[in-house]
Design an enzyme around this catalytic site. Structure first.
Site, mmCIF file in Angstrom:
data_model
loop_
_atom_site.group_PDB
_atom_site.id
_atom_site.type_symbol
_atom_site.label_atom_id
_atom_site.label_comp_id
_atom_site.label_asym_id
_atom_site.label_seq_id
_atom_site.Cartn_x
_atom_site.Cartn_y
_atom_site.Cartn_z
ATOM 1 N N SER A 1 0.845 -1.188 0.000
ATOM 2 C CA SER A 1 0.000 0.000 0.000
ATOM 3 C C SER A 1 0.882 1.241 0.000
ATOM 4 O O SER A 1 2.037 1.196 0.454
ATOM 5 C CB SER A 1 -0.879 0.010 1.263
ATOM 6 O OG SER A 1 -1.552 1.233 1.420
ATOM 7 N N TYR B 1 -1.146 -1.303 10.590
ATOM 8 C CA TYR B 1 -1.347 -1.613 9.179
ATOM 9 C C TYR B 1 -0.202 -1.072 8.332
ATOM 10 O O TYR B 1 0.383 -1.794 7.509
ATOM 11 C CB TYR B 1 -2.671 -1.027 8.719
ATOM 12 C CG TYR B 1 -2.967 -1.220 7.253
ATOM 13 C CD1 TYR B 1 -3.443 -2.438 6.780
ATOM 14 C CD2 TYR B 1 -2.793 -0.182 6.348
ATOM 15 C CE1 TYR B 1 -3.734 -2.614 5.432
ATOM 16 C CE2 TYR B 1 -3.074 -0.352 5.005
ATOM 17 C CZ TYR B 1 -3.534 -1.568 4.555
ATOM 18 O OH TYR B 1 -3.822 -1.736 3.210
#
Length: 296
Positions: free
Chosen positions: A146, A159
């Site tokens: 990401s 995350y």
């Protein structure tokens, strides 16, 4: 460079972790469209079977399903057993767990789950299937990271840290396996309009892409480098924040943008963040209520 025939180089089977919906289902569809059979791994058997049935009907490929939670250490053995009779030429490590909100308010189980799924499962899937690929002299692994992994992101601390792990892992394996015939790619999306993202997002973030665009971009890029950022605006944002902006500015911008997109209380504003404006938000599904993580 001359493009390799996809099915003969990355087939005849591909394994997609988190393949029942959203980005994983888009990967499955794009891979099947290229004539490769599928092993789909996901937690929810009903959704998994619906996706498998659609792909069998629309793409005329074989599909094996494995209903398993990859945060469970025994799940990898289930996956290996399901793949025992076939030749896997491509692994897509896509499943992710994204605790959102204050790190101090997250439970140990949420944090451990994110580490187990986002890091441990991905690296061990690669470790189980890469040796056979290297022995054959062909194959590929795609790690779905990401833009959030390119710096720490307040309200998405665990995350973003796990996605940073995948970036480093992908780079290292790309270098180790160069010359072996096995391609390793890390894809770093920004916001992606998956069902999980749409459920938690207050509004689409700038540069939001579709799952189909992310999957197609990744598959086209396989064998052409170690990393790809889908979407023109996201590529510009990544270059600007990584190469031109101070690191503290990137942290602040991502924190403000992810909090706004995911309905989280924003991090404490800084002078740098206030003067720079908003930036790209975290990748699709990377959010929740602040009480429960999104499980992709």
């Amino acid at each position: 460079m001359t493009r390799r025939p996809f099915a003969s180089y990355y087939g005849p089977w591909a394994l997609v972790a988190g393949g029942s919906e959203g980005l994983g289902a888009a990967f499955a569809d794009e891979i099947a469209r290229r004539g490769v059979n599928l092993i789909l791994v996901a937690r929810r058997p009903e959704q998994l079977e619906r996706t498998a049935a659609r792909l069998r009907a629309e793409r005329a490929v074989e599909v094996i399903t494995v209903a398993a939670d990859l945060t469970d250490r025994a799940a990898l053995d289930q996956v290996s057993a399901a793949a025992g009779g076939v030749e896997v030429g491509l692994v897509v490590a896509n499943a992710a767990l994204a605790p959102a909100g204050s790190f101090l308010h997250a439970t140990e189980a949420e944090i451990a789950g994110a580490i187990d799924l986002n890091c441990r499962a991905g690296v061990l899937l690669a470790h189980r299937f890469l040796p056979a690929m290297a022995a054959r002299g062909r194959g590929g692994v795609i790690f779905v990271s990401s833009l959030a992994g390119m710096q720490g992101v307040p309200t998405l601390a665990a995350y973003s840290a796990t996605k940073s792990f995948l970036i480093a892992l992908g780079e290292a394996l790309w270098a180790e396996l160069r010359g072996s015939g096995v391609d390793v790619l890390t894809v770093c999306p920004g916001a992606v309009s998956t069902p999980g993202y749409q459920q938690v997002a207050a509004r689409p973030a700038p540069g939001t892409t579709t799952p189909a665009v992310v999957a197609a971009t990744a598959l086209r890029s396989l064998g052409r480098g170690f990393r790809v950022v889908p979407g023109g605006l996201n590529r510009v944002s990544a270059f600007t924040l990584q190469r031109l902006a101070p690191r503290r500015a990137a942290i602040a911008i991502f924190g403000q943008a992810s909090a706004a997109a995911l309905r989280q209380p924003p991090p404490a504003p800084t002078e740098t963040a206030a003067s720079t404006g908003s930036g790209p938000a975290a990748e699709s599904g990377a959010g929740g209520s602040g009480e429960k993580p999104a499980h992709l």
